[in-house]
Design a protein around this motif. Structure first.
Motif, PDB file in Angstrom:
ATOM      1  N   LEU A  63      -2.362  -5.062   1.859  1.00  0.00           N
ATOM      2  CA  LEU A  63      -2.288  -6.353   2.396  1.00  0.00           C
ATOM      3  C   LEU A  63      -3.263  -7.376   2.271  1.00  0.00           C
ATOM      4  CD1 LEU A  63       0.010  -5.396   5.369  1.00  0.00           C
ATOM      5  CD2 LEU A  63       0.576  -5.036   3.046  1.00  0.00           C
ATOM      6  N   LYS A  64      -4.254  -7.139   1.361  1.00  0.00           N
ATOM      7  CA  LYS A  64      -5.599  -8.069   1.464  1.00  0.00           C
ATOM      8  C   LYS A  64      -5.012  -9.656   1.299  1.00  0.00           C
ATOM      9  CE  LYS A  64      -9.686  -9.250  -0.911  1.00  0.00           C
ATOM     10  NZ  LYS A  64     -10.840  -8.701  -1.791  1.00  0.00           N
ATOM     11  N   ASP A  65      -4.178  -9.972   0.159  1.00  0.00           N
ATOM     12  CA  ASP A  65      -3.876 -11.379   0.123  1.00  0.00           C
ATOM     13  C   ASP A  65      -3.039 -11.870   1.312  1.00  0.00           C
ATOM     14  OD1 ASP A  65      -5.064 -11.387  -2.335  1.00  0.00           O
ATOM     15  OD2 ASP A  65      -3.259 -11.260  -3.510  1.00  0.00           O
ATOM     16  N   ILE A  66      -2.318 -11.144   1.849  1.00  0.00           N
ATOM     17  CA  ILE A  66      -1.539 -11.547   2.991  1.00  0.00           C
ATOM     18  C   ILE A  66      -2.170 -11.662   4.222  1.00  0.00           C
ATOM     19  CG2 ILE A  66       0.551 -10.696   4.625  1.00  0.00           C
ATOM     20  CD1 ILE A  66       1.780  -9.467   2.124  1.00  0.00           C
ATOM     21  N   ILE A  67      -3.220 -10.810   4.487  1.00  0.00           N
ATOM     22  CA  ILE A  67      -4.053 -10.949   5.647  1.00  0.00           C
ATOM     23  C   ILE A  67      -5.073 -12.146   5.394  1.00  0.00           C
ATOM     24  CG2 ILE A  67      -5.875  -9.816   6.646  1.00  0.00           C
ATOM     25  CD1 ILE A  67      -4.676  -7.146   5.875  1.00  0.00           C
ATOM     26  N   LEU A  68      -5.766 -12.494   4.225  1.00  0.00           N
ATOM     27  CA  LEU A  68      -6.633 -13.747   4.102  1.00  0.00           C
ATOM     28  C   LEU A  68      -5.613 -14.788   4.411  1.00  0.00           C
ATOM     29  CD1 LEU A  68      -8.846 -12.233   1.291  1.00  0.00           C
ATOM     30  CD2 LEU A  68      -9.047 -12.067   3.578  1.00  0.00           C
ATOM     31  N   ASP A  69      -4.312 -15.120   3.971  1.00  0.00           N
ATOM     32  CA  ASP A  69      -3.872 -16.163   3.973  1.00  0.00           C
ATOM     33  C   ASP A  69      -3.442 -16.676   5.180  1.00  0.00           C
ATOM     34  OD1 ASP A  69      -3.948 -16.289   1.207  1.00  0.00           O
ATOM     35  OD2 ASP A  69      -1.677 -15.693   0.917  1.00  0.00           O
ATOM     36  N   ARG A  70      -3.724 -15.629   6.303  1.00  0.00           N
ATOM     37  CA  ARG A  70      -3.400 -15.996   7.744  1.00  0.00           C
ATOM     38  C   ARG A  70      -4.837 -16.560   8.433  1.00  0.00           C
ATOM     39  NH1 ARG A  70       0.204 -12.391  10.008  1.00  0.00           N
ATOM     40  NH2 ARG A  70      -0.351 -13.295  12.175  1.00  0.00           N
ATOM     41  N   ALA A  71      -5.734 -16.570   7.647  1.00  0.00           N
ATOM     42  CA  ALA A  71      -6.938 -16.774   8.326  1.00  0.00           C
ATOM     43  C   ALA A  71      -6.979 -18.343   8.754  1.00  0.00           C
ATOM     44  CB  ALA A  71      -8.014 -16.410   7.370  1.00  0.00           C
ATOM     45  N   ALA A  72      -7.567 -18.601  10.045  1.00  0.00           N
ATOM     46  CA  ALA A  72      -7.532 -19.918  10.729  1.00  0.00           C
ATOM     47  C   ALA A  72      -8.649 -20.792  10.259  1.00  0.00           C
ATOM     48  CB  ALA A  72      -7.639 -19.737  12.263  1.00  0.00           C
ATOM     49  N   SER A  73      -9.536 -20.171   9.534  1.00  0.00           N
ATOM     50  CA  SER A  73     -10.713 -20.998   9.178  1.00  0.00           C
ATOM     51  C   SER A  73     -11.146 -20.316   7.820  1.00  0.00           C
ATOM     52  CB  SER A  73     -11.707 -21.211  10.128  1.00  0.00           C
ATOM     53  OG  SER A  73     -12.328 -19.901  10.552  1.00  0.00           O
ATOM     54  N   PRO A  74     -12.124 -20.944   7.030  1.00  0.00           N
ATOM     55  CA  PRO A  74     -12.947 -20.235   6.046  1.00  0.00           C
ATOM     56  C   PRO A  74     -13.583 -19.231   6.556  1.00  0.00           C
ATOM     57  CG  PRO A  74     -12.934 -22.635   5.698  1.00  0.00           C
ATOM     58  CD  PRO A  74     -12.559 -22.415   7.045  1.00  0.00           C
ATOM     59  N   ALA A  75     -14.373 -19.282   7.793  1.00  0.00           N
ATOM     60  CA  ALA A  75     -15.269 -18.355   8.379  1.00  0.00           C
ATOM     61  C   ALA A  75     -14.428 -17.257   8.786  1.00  0.00           C
ATOM     62  CB  ALA A  75     -16.015 -18.942   9.691  1.00  0.00           C
ATOM     63  N   ALA A  76     -13.300 -17.381   9.116  1.00  0.00           N
ATOM     64  CA  ALA A  76     -12.211 -16.292   9.714  1.00  0.00           C
ATOM     65  C   ALA A  76     -12.091 -15.415   8.191  1.00  0.00           C
ATOM     66  CB  ALA A  76     -11.176 -16.783  10.455  1.00  0.00           C
ATOM     67  N   ARG A  77     -11.543 -16.180   7.116  1.00  0.00           N
ATOM     68  CA  ARG A  77     -11.202 -15.697   5.948  1.00  0.00           C
ATOM     69  C   ARG A  77     -12.369 -14.720   5.506  1.00  0.00           C
ATOM     70  NH1 ARG A  77      -7.509 -16.873   1.882  1.00  0.00           N
ATOM     71  NH2 ARG A  77      -8.095 -16.385  -0.112  1.00  0.00           N
ATOM     72  N   GLU A  78     -13.646 -15.049   5.490  1.00  0.00           N
ATOM     73  CA  GLU A  78     -14.582 -14.376   5.012  1.00  0.00           C
ATOM     74  C   GLU A  78     -14.937 -13.237   5.827  1.00  0.00           C
ATOM     75  OE1 GLU A  78     -19.627 -15.083   4.692  1.00  0.00           O
ATOM     76  OE2 GLU A  78     -18.087 -16.786   4.817  1.00  0.00           O
ATOM     77  N   GLN A  79     -14.815 -13.244   7.332  1.00  0.00           N
ATOM     78  CA  GLN A  79     -14.794 -11.916   8.059  1.00  0.00           C
ATOM     79  C   GLN A  79     -13.627 -10.854   7.781  1.00  0.00           C
ATOM     80  OE1 GLN A  79     -14.614 -13.317  12.094  1.00  0.00           O
ATOM     81  NE2 GLN A  79     -16.325 -14.782  11.932  1.00  0.00           N
TER      82      GLN A  79
END
Length: 406
Positions: A193-209
């Protein structure tokens, strides 16, 4: 109609500003040799609970986890008990707890004289600690904005992804909207589910984490040749890890993911968080990420979850110490068959008796009841299972387990 998520109840205010839904004395043993005495000290007392870890040697992960549980918002005081030979010192546990503003005490069994004398001494200490926190802990108004909820799933079947986890996800959305926090872990059940999870990130920092945590989990699963899917899942109608992941991730709801926290770390601000419990890569061989449901539940409690929701399609008979466990099933047949242990039947959504939103509202009412003092079924049955394992993980600094005092 009254909004369930506007309900208030009375909680216990801790020195770090967090609020508990229970006021417990926690007995912590620091080696398996002291486990019998620790349980004997707590026997027969609903508000005295036990955790501990088996090894004689120190492990940073296990100690950080234990100290986070000992300084949990539901815990008012701690007694640490050791045998006397182990590296992990009970007095050091008590010292760290005392620094959080909670009363604490400690002793070695070898210094007291044996099982009966140690049990008697421990019970006397616990009585004093309990009297003190009952008299001194401030009672304050509390609502959903003060809650941190965790969610775990286990014994999944096809209904878990269809309604069990989605109902919890709707509840999480409402809790986050009310200003509270929600935590999910089981990153190994997000594989595919990588793409689905990353699209839920609240910020660039959250996406990186999230990207880093996902990559680590995927690499880990390949190295241990084990994905988080079991024969019981297949018997329940699931077919692949990706299918299980879609259902498991549904319990996160739909709100943005604020970032990734480690085991023993509380959310630094309100919102939806993912907890990383996977061993870190430079020592992959030490410790398994999720050997049983109880380990994952303990991780969530270490993050400050005052209540944990456990979704199981096939049924379960576990509970947890420190934080009440509320068991949800999406399978009405499981609920009927195991009604002694299951708290909430989300399977009514499948029959059309309830909508997802109505089920989330009803589940929210149950959470509020438990937060107000009503025992969940695992609590009432005396289930207090725990599992503190040795694992390698770059754990956060000790003070990350509690918020700074106001």
């Amino acid at each position: 109609m009254t909004d369930v998520f506007a309900r208030e109840w009375t909680g216990w205010l801790r020195p770090d500003g967090r609020k508990g839904v229970r006021n417990l004395v926690l007995v912590v043993y620091t080696v398996q040799c002291a486990a019998h005495v620790a349980h004997a000290i707590a026997a027969g007392e609903d508000d005295v609970q036990v955790i501990g870890f088996p090894g004689c040697y120190d492990n940073q992960y296990a100690i950080r986890l234990t100290l986070s549980l000992a300084r949990h918002p539901n815990v008012g005081a701690v007694l640490a008990v050791g045998l006397g030979c182990e590296y992990t010192q009970p007095a050091r546990i008590a010292e760290a707890v005392a620094k959080s503003g909670r009363p604490a005490d400690a002793f070695f069994i070898q210094d007291v004289g044996g099982t009966r004398s140690s049990t008697d001494k421990g019970k006397a200490i616990v009585r004093g600690l309990r009297d003190r926190i009952r008299a001194e802990t401030p009672r304050v108004a509390m609502g959903f904005g003060d809650l941190t909820l965790g969610a775990e799933c286990g014994g999944s079947d096809g209904t878990s992804g269809l309604v069990g986890n989605p109902v919890v996800g709707r509840l999480f959305d409402r809790v986050v909207d009310a200003g509270g926090s929600a935590i999910v872990e089981e990153i190994v059940e997000m594989i595919g589910l990588k793409d689905i999870i990353l699209d839920r990130a609240a910020s660039p920092a959250a996406r990186e984490q999230l990207d880093a945590a996902y990559a680590k989990a995927e690499r880990y699963c390949r190295e241990v040749r084990q994905y988080s899917v079991s024969p019981g899942n297949f018997a329940g109608g699931l077919t692949t890890i990706e299918e299980k992941s879609m259902g498991a991730f549904a319990k996160s709801g739909s709100r943005p993911i604020q970032g990734v926290i480690k085991v023993g770390e509380s959310p630094p601000w309100p919102g939806l968080w993912v907890m990383d419990s996977v061993p870190d890569p430079h020592f992959m061989g030490f410790g398994y990420t999720n050997p049983n449901d109880t380990e994952g539940i303990m991780d969530l409690i270490s993050g400050g979850s005052q209540i944990v929701l456990f979704v199981t399609g096939r049924g379960s008979v576990i509970g947890s110490p420190v934080a009440p466990l509320v068991k949800v099933t999406g399978n009405s047949r499981t609920y009927a068959r195991m009604h002694e242990d299951m708290d909430f039947d989300a399977g009514r959504v499948l029959t059309g008796a309830l909508s997802l939103d109505a089920a989330a509202e009803e589940l929210g009412g149950l959470v509020a009841d438990v937060a107000s003092g009503t025992q969940s079924k695992p609590e009432a049955l005396g289930h207090r299972e725990y599992f503190v394992m040795y694992k390698h993980q770059d754990t956060p600094e000790l003070d990350r387990g509690c918020r700074s005092a106001a």
